[in-house]
Structures are given as structure tokens and as C-alpha cells.
Write a protein that holds these residues in place. Structure first.
Motif, PDB file in Angstrom:
ATOM      1  N   ILE A   1       0.835  -1.198   0.000  1.00  0.00           N
ATOM      2  CA  ILE A   1       0.000   0.000   0.000  1.00  0.00           C
ATOM      3  C   ILE A   1       0.872   1.251   0.000  1.00  0.00           C
ATOM      4  CG2 ILE A   1      -1.688   1.327   1.332  1.00  0.00           C
ATOM      5  CD1 ILE A   1      -2.851  -1.333   2.268  1.00  0.00           C
TER       6      ILE A   1
ATOM      7  N   LEU B   1       2.115   2.609  -3.225  1.00  0.00           N
ATOM      8  CA  LEU B   1       1.221   3.371  -4.091  1.00  0.00           C
ATOM      9  C   LEU B   1       1.170   4.846  -3.713  1.00  0.00           C
ATOM     10  CD1 LEU B   1      -1.677   0.792  -4.167  1.00  0.00           C
ATOM     11  CD2 LEU B   1      -0.216   1.378  -6.078  1.00  0.00           C
ATOM     12  N   LEU B   2       1.696   5.158  -2.539  1.00  0.00           N
ATOM     13  CA  LEU B   2       1.663   6.553  -2.098  1.00  0.00           C
ATOM     14  C   LEU B   2       2.862   7.323  -2.648  1.00  0.00           C
ATOM     15  CD1 LEU B   2       0.795   6.139   1.675  1.00  0.00           C
ATOM     16  CD2 LEU B   2      -0.674   7.083  -0.085  1.00  0.00           C
TER      17      LEU B   2
ATOM     18  N   ARG C   1       6.875  10.880  -0.196  1.00  0.00           N
ATOM     19  CA  ARG C   1       6.890  11.695   1.015  1.00  0.00           C
ATOM     20  C   ARG C   1       5.779  11.283   1.976  1.00  0.00           C
ATOM     21  NH1 ARG C   1       7.797  18.039   1.193  1.00  0.00           N
ATOM     22  NH2 ARG C   1       6.043  18.059  -0.217  1.00  0.00           N
ATOM     23  N   ASP C   2       4.599  11.039   1.417  1.00  0.00           N
ATOM     24  CA  ASP C   2       3.511  10.575   2.277  1.00  0.00           C
ATOM     25  C   ASP C   2       3.885   9.244   2.923  1.00  0.00           C
ATOM     26  OD1 ASP C   2       2.035  12.748   1.684  1.00  0.00           O
ATOM     27  OD2 ASP C   2       0.794  11.795   0.156  1.00  0.00           O
TER      28      ASP C   2
ATOM     29  N   ALA D   1       6.923   8.151   3.588  1.00  0.00           N
ATOM     30  CA  ALA D   1       7.958   8.329   4.611  1.00  0.00           C
ATOM     31  C   ALA D   1       7.376   8.946   5.876  1.00  0.00           C
ATOM     32  CB  ALA D   1       9.083   9.197   4.058  1.00  0.00           C
ATOM     33  N   GLN D   2       6.352   9.773   5.710  1.00  0.00           N
ATOM     34  CA  GLN D   2       5.762  10.417   6.882  1.00  0.00           C
ATOM     35  C   GLN D   2       5.048   9.436   7.807  1.00  0.00           C
ATOM     36  OE1 GLN D   2       3.386  13.760   5.823  1.00  0.00           O
ATOM     37  NE2 GLN D   2       5.135  14.957   5.165  1.00  0.00           N
TER      38      GLN D   2
ATOM     39  N   CYS E   1       6.279   7.215   9.222  1.00  0.00           N
ATOM     40  CA  CYS E   1       7.229   6.748  10.228  1.00  0.00           C
ATOM     41  C   CYS E   1       6.860   7.200  11.631  1.00  0.00           C
ATOM     42  CB  CYS E   1       8.645   7.186   9.880  1.00  0.00           C
ATOM     43  SG  CYS E   1       8.869   8.955  10.010  1.00  0.00           S
ATOM     44  N   ILE E   2       6.069   8.247  11.767  1.00  0.00           N
ATOM     45  CA  ILE E   2       5.737   8.681  13.125  1.00  0.00           C
ATOM     46  C   ILE E   2       4.430   8.059  13.638  1.00  0.00           C
ATOM     47  CG2 ILE E   2       6.957  10.879  12.979  1.00  0.00           C
ATOM     48  CD1 ILE E   2       3.799  11.870  12.957  1.00  0.00           C
ATOM     49  N   LEU E   3       3.810   7.216  12.833  1.00  0.00           N
ATOM     50  CA  LEU E   3       2.525   6.653  13.276  1.00  0.00           C
ATOM     51  C   LEU E   3       2.686   5.782  14.510  1.00  0.00           C
ATOM     52  CD1 LEU E   3       0.774   5.701   9.927  1.00  0.00           C
ATOM     53  CD2 LEU E   3       0.128   7.483  11.532  1.00  0.00           C
TER      54      LEU E   3
ATOM     55  N   TRP F   1       8.404   2.231   5.701  1.00  0.00           N
ATOM     56  CA  TRP F   1       8.616   2.959   4.447  1.00  0.00           C
ATOM     57  C   TRP F   1       9.958   2.623   3.816  1.00  0.00           C
ATOM     58  CZ3 TRP F   1      12.805   6.107   3.766  1.00  0.00           C
ATOM     59  CH2 TRP F   1      13.538   6.417   4.926  1.00  0.00           C
TER      60      TRP F   1
ATOM     61  N   PHE G   1       5.747  17.641  -5.434  1.00  0.00           N
ATOM     62  CA  PHE G   1       6.489  18.009  -4.239  1.00  0.00           C
ATOM     63  C   PHE G   1       6.207  19.445  -3.811  1.00  0.00           C
ATOM     64  CE2 PHE G   1      10.292  19.069  -1.802  1.00  0.00           C
ATOM     65  CZ  PHE G   1      10.432  17.938  -1.031  1.00  0.00           C
TER      66      PHE G   1
ATOM     67  N   PHE H   1      15.498  15.917  -0.505  1.00  0.00           N
ATOM     68  CA  PHE H   1      14.545  14.899  -0.086  1.00  0.00           C
ATOM     69  C   PHE H   1      14.866  13.560  -0.742  1.00  0.00           C
ATOM     70  CE2 PHE H   1      10.717  12.460  -1.038  1.00  0.00           C
ATOM     71  CZ  PHE H   1      10.283  12.197   0.247  1.00  0.00           C
TER      72      PHE H   1
ATOM     73  N   PHE I   1      16.071  10.250   1.178  1.00  0.00           N
ATOM     74  CA  PHE I   1      15.223   9.061   1.119  1.00  0.00           C
ATOM     75  C   PHE I   1      16.057   7.852   0.703  1.00  0.00           C
ATOM     76  CE2 PHE I   1      12.170   6.061  -0.314  1.00  0.00           C
ATOM     77  CZ  PHE I   1      10.944   6.399   0.252  1.00  0.00           C
TER      78      PHE I   1
END
Lengths: 164, 409
Positions: B29, B32-33, B36-37, B39-40, B42-44, B52, B65, B75, B79
Motif C-alpha cells: 500500500i 502506491l503513495l 513523502r507521504d 515516509a511520513q 514513520c511517526i505513526l 517505508w 512536491f 529529499f 530518502f
């Protein structure tokens, strides 16, 4: 005709040709070919009845409209219709989508899997991490310090420009 | 008789659903993003903090971007530096807006491509917008053993470029400028090539031969000099040729194996003749789509007379911008040459004309076999379809090609 039984003991009768869209089921049927009739029952233990229903609806729609249509002249309009139908089919809550992904993965139905994953990613797209956490109800087990200090500084590069 | 087709799964009503999915599916999943979305996430939670880094499919798009070029460069570089070193990159797609400010970042781009190449990339997309850049930068050698699909857009190829891509099967060149004999060298560096797509590209060469290619698409290619240009591709089974405005004359040799073809063009006055001439080269075709926006009936008639009978043709789609009065003349001259036709589809441009009544007349004529010289003995189905036949606008087309490709891979 084969029978699928869901975890809540509901039975689903499906034509073999239709269920063959699941590569897993196709393999199982192939393995059992020539055996007793009782062997045409497939227990899908961990999927509740809502999902087989959806999966079968999906199968039927695709069975009626096979991907390789012999005559390209026909395919244009039908493909568009199918697209609209799929958009409606996947327009559902994230829980159902997750179940669909699991079912599609274990039953090996590539097009269903891709469609559902795409829909989930559409839901998560362009949202902040907080929103994503909220939508998917992910429990945040970081400590307060971690959340305030370490994580943002370690990962500064991923944030929007104001932090970069 | 009981088969448990699933991994174990426990569920309570309050638990979040998405965490029920195994890591491998979550990574699918995330793939498909936008990176950047992804990688973000990571704080969940702790489980998500590294997910990621395993995503095998990376699509970096500068336009999405919405930041400065430098930030984008940082970036992407971060990454790639921080992602899991051991996991392969299946797909690496880069869309980069080259401007005066970023003109000299080709070395940066090259470093990213090398990263992908070291991580066993199978699908590579390099899409430059705004300023054609030399693909290989200062290095002139690109060797990648794993690459299967390569899509280049807005790139300059030089004759000195040395590409060695032994597994490459699909090559798309969109808005590419190929200098000297660079196409010929490309061909020898990619022995396994099966599909070649060239759209809106400029070739400074006089003839190309593609030994292994089975599927060839040439769409609106302009050619750098005025002399005729010949292509020989003896193994081609699928041919798509759309003539561009003011394009150089292209002749095709050895096209006898073509079974499926799409031929289209604007049909500019005085230039249409050679796209008709192509019909003669593909007489073995079974499935043909022929569209022409401004058609010169006389030309077509003359060329068709010369070209003999399509004995194998079963499926024909004919499309014209819709000069209604000429449509039935054309139809009759075409039908004469297709004795074994089974499926006929008439296409018309929905942006061009919507005079349904006339088309109805033509239909009934086919139904009553009123076309001279066509017995319609094998005809099973006649349909009518309206769609946009010709994409005259260059940029939206490329956009579409990119999106489509992204989806397919």
C-alpha cells in the motif's frame, strides 16, 4: 459448482469458472480433480460472510466482462463502464477494504488486490500523519518525549518545506 | 476437505484494522503513495517507523512536491540514503522539472539512477520536463543487468552513449532527441528488446533496423533532416503508426509478419499518400485500425487499388473525422479489399461531428449489403463507436503516457 463456507458458517455456491479467478481456489480444485463431490467445498475460515459476498459480486462482474475481449471494437465502452462500476465497488469503509485486501491476497486475485490497495492509498494520500493515524486508528505508542523531540528531529527531511 | 486459505488473524472490535495487515501488504500500500507521504508514516507508531524503508517502488515527482528544487534534491537523496540498503528497488520513476535553476543537476539525477541500478531496478522512468538533458551526463556508459522496462522522456541521446542493457524488453522514448546513429547503437546494446515505443521524438538518422522487436509504435515523430527515413523490422507483429504534422516520410521495409496494426494520421493534403502506402506493406494483417482525420478519398482509392486484397483481415476499425458525404465512398472502397471481414467497427471523432442520422444510413446500407464488390458473407458484427481519435495537443498526451505507464508497471 463449488461451495465456499465463511467463518460464520454461511455457504456460498459459485460456478467453478467464476471462482477460478482466484488462483488459490483454481489450484485447490485442480489438485482435487476427479475426487468426491464433498471435495468441492472450500472452507474460508477467517473471512466473515460479508467479504465472500463482495468477492463473489466482483467475480461475477469480471466474469461477465473478461479482460481480453476478442473484438477490440466492443471493448472501449465496456471498459469505461467497468471502471465506473469498480469505483463504486471500492467506495466503502476502510475496514471492508482491509478485509478485501486480506481476502484478495490469500485467495490470490490480483486485480481485486490492486484495486483495493489503490483505494486505501487514495484514502491516505495527501494527509498529515495525524490524520492517517486517526483514519486508520493506529495506536500511537510513542512516549511524549519521543513524539515531541526525537522523532521529528531524526526525520526532519520528510516534513513539508517549512521544516526542511 | 477443509482448506484454510489464510494466515492466522485475530480481531477485536476496537483494534485498528490496518494493523491487521501483514507488513508485506502494508508495504504494497505504501508503494502506491507518494514517497513523502509514505515516509511520513514513520511517526505513526513503532511498527510503522521503518516500514517505508522497504518500499520497492519509488516514484519521485517534482511537481507533486511543490517545493524548491534544492529541497526536492535533498529529499530524494535523503530518502535513498536512509531506506533499507538490502531491499531492492523494483521501480524507480523520476519526474524532474529542469529549469535554469536546476539545469546543472544532471549529476544528481545520475547518482539516483546509479542507486536504482545498483539495487536491481527492473523498471526505470526518467521524465524530464522543460529542458532536454543528456541522459548519461558526463559518463557515457550505462550498464544494468536487471533493467526490463525503460521509459525516457525529454532526454537527449548522443552517438557516443554506450548503453548495455541485456535484459531490456520495453523501451519508450517520448520527446527524445536522438543524435547521430545513437538509435542504432541503442539497438545493439539491447539485444532482448521486444517492444519499442517512440512518440514525439526527433531522430537524426536515415535508417534503423530492429532485429528482435515484435511490437513497434511510432507516433508523431519528427525527423531531424529532410531525407526519407526507412525502418526495417522483420519480426514486428504489432505495428502502431501515427503520422505527425509535417513529419518526415517514413518507409517501412519487411512488415510481412504484422498481424495487428493501428495506422492513423492527420492526413494532411499531399502527405497522406505514404501512410496509405504502408497498407501495402502489411497485407497479412488480421486486425486493423485505420483512422484519418482529414482524409483525401482520392488518394486512398488510388493506393487501395494498387495494394491488393487483405485476405486475412477479420477485424477492421475505420475512423475518420467525419466528412459524412465521403464516408460511404470510402467504406465501399475499403470493403472491396476485405472479403473475409467478420467484425467491422466505424469510429468517429466525437469532437468533430455528431450527425448520427447519416451514420444510421450507412449502417443500413451495410446491413442490406449495398456496397458493391463486398458480399459480407462472413460479417458477424457491425458497431459504431465515438471517441477522440486524434490527440493533437502534445503535452497532455505525454502526461497521459506517463500516467498510463506508471499505472501499468
Amino acid at each position: 459448482m463449488i461451495t465456499l463456507i465463511s467463518s460464520d458458517k454461511r455457504k456460498f455456491h459459485v460456478l467453478e469458472e467464476v471462482a477460478n479467478q482466484s488462483l488459490t481456489i483454481r489450484d485447490v480444485i485442480e489438485d482435487r480433480r476427479g475426487r468426491r463431490r464433498a471435495d468441492r467445498i472450500i472452507l474460508v475460515t477467517n473471512i466473515n460472510s460479508k467479504i465472500p459476498e463482495k468477492v463473489i459480486v466482483y467475480w461475477l462482474r469480471h466474469f461477465l466482462m473478461p479482460e481480453e475481449i476478442a473484438h477490440a471494437s466492443m471493448s472501449h465502452k465496456k471498459a469505461e463502464k467497468l471502471k465506473k462500476w469498480e469505483a463504486k465497488f471500492f467506495d466503502t469503509d476502510i475496514d471492508t477494504l482491509n478485509d478485501l485486501i486480506l481476502a484478495a491476497d490469500s485467495l490470490d486475485i490480483p486485480s481485486l488486490f490492486d484495486g483495493a490497495c489503490e483505494k486505501v492509498s487514495d484514502i491516505l494520500k495527501n494527509r498529515s500523519a495525524e490524520e492517517v493515524g486517526e483514519i486508520s486508528k493506529i495506536e500511537n505508542e510513542f512516549t511524549h518525549e519521543e513524539e515531541e523531540e526525537e522523532i521529528p528531529s531524526e526525520n526532519a527531511w520528510v516534513w513539508r518545506n517549512e521544516f526542511a | 476437505m477443509e482448506v484454510i486459505i489464510n494466515k492466522k488473524k485475530t480481531r477485536s472490535e476496537n483494534l485498528d484494522m490496518i494493523s491487521n495487515l501483514p507488513d508485506s501488504l502494508l508495504i504494497d500500500i505504501l508503494a502506491l503513495l507518494d514517497p513523502r507521504d509514505a515516509a511520513q508514516t514513520c511517526i505513526l507508531s513503532k511498527r510503522w517507523s521503518n516500514l517505508w524503508a522497504f518500499v520497492p517502488s519509488l516514484s519521485f515527482d517534482m511537481e507533486k512536491f511543490k517545493g524548491k528544487a534544492d529541497n526536492f534534491n535533498n529529499f530524494v537523496s535523503s530518502f535513498l540514503r536512509l531506506r533499507d540498503k538490502a531491499s531492492d528497488v523494483h521501480k524507480f520513476a523520476l519526474r524532474y522539472a529542469v529549469s535554469l535553476e536546476t539545469k546543472f543537476s544532471d549529476l544528481v539525477i545520475w547518482a539516483w539512477i546509479m542507486y536504482a541500478s545498483e539495487h536491481k531496478v527492473k523498471n526505470l522512468v526518467v521524465h524530464l520536463v522543460g529542458w532536454p538533458c543528456h541522459f548519461l551526463s558526463n559518463k557515457s556508459r550505462f550498464h544494468c543487468d536487471t533493467l526490463v522496462n525503460l521509459h525516457l522522456c525529454g532526454i537527449v541521446l548522443m552517438e557516443a552513449d554506450d548503453l548495455c542493457l541485456p535484459k531490456l524488453k520495453t523501451l519508450s522514448l517520448i520527446d527524445v532527441i536522438a543524435h547521430g546513429e545513437s538509435m542504432q547503437k541503442l539497438q545493439s546494446g539491447c539485444p532482448a528488446l521486444i517492444t519499442l515505443i517512440m512518440c514525439y521524438s526527433t531522430m537524426y538518422t536515415s535508417n534503423i533496423s530492429f532485429g528482435s522487436i515484435k511490437s513497434l509504435t511510432i507516433e508523431c515523430c519528427t525527423l531531424g533532416s529532410s531525407s526519407p527515413f526507412s525502418i526495417s523490422a522483420p519480426c514486428v507483429e504489432y505495428l502502431e503508426f501515427v503520422e505527425g504534422k509535417g513529419a518526415r516520410i517514413i518507409t517501412f521495409n519487411d512488415m510481412s509478419r504484422v498481424t495487428k496494426a493501428i495506422i492513423g494520421g492527420l492526413g494532411e493534403p499531399g502527405r497522406t499518400a505514404h501512410s496509405f502506402r504502408l497498407l501495402d506493406a502489411i497485407k497479412g494483417v488480421q486486425d486493423l485500425e485505420f483512422t484519418c482525420i482529414y482524409l483525401e478519398v482520392l488518394y486512398l482509392n488510388r493506393e487501395l487499388l494498387k495494394c491488393g486484397i487483405f485476405n486475412k483481415l477479420k477485424n477492421l476499425r475505420l475512423g475518420f473525422g467525419c466528412p459524412c458525404q465521403d464516408y460511404s465512398t470510402l467504406l465501399s472502397s475499403f470493403l472491396k479489399h476485405c472479403p473475409n471481414l467478420e467484425y467491422l467497427c466505424l469510429l468517429h471523432d466525437k469532437d468533430f461531428c455528431d450527425c448520427e442520422e447519416r451514420h444510421g444510413e450507412m449502417f443500413s446500407k451495410i446491413g442490406h449489403k449495398q456496397y458493391e464488390g463486398f458480399h459480407g458473407r462472413y460479417l458477424k458484427l457491425v458497431t459504431f463507436d465515438s471517441r477522440t481519435l486524434c490527440q493533437q495537443n502534445l503535452l497532455p498526451h505525454m502526461e497521459k503516457a506517463f500516467l498510463q505507464w506508471n499505472k501499468e508497471v
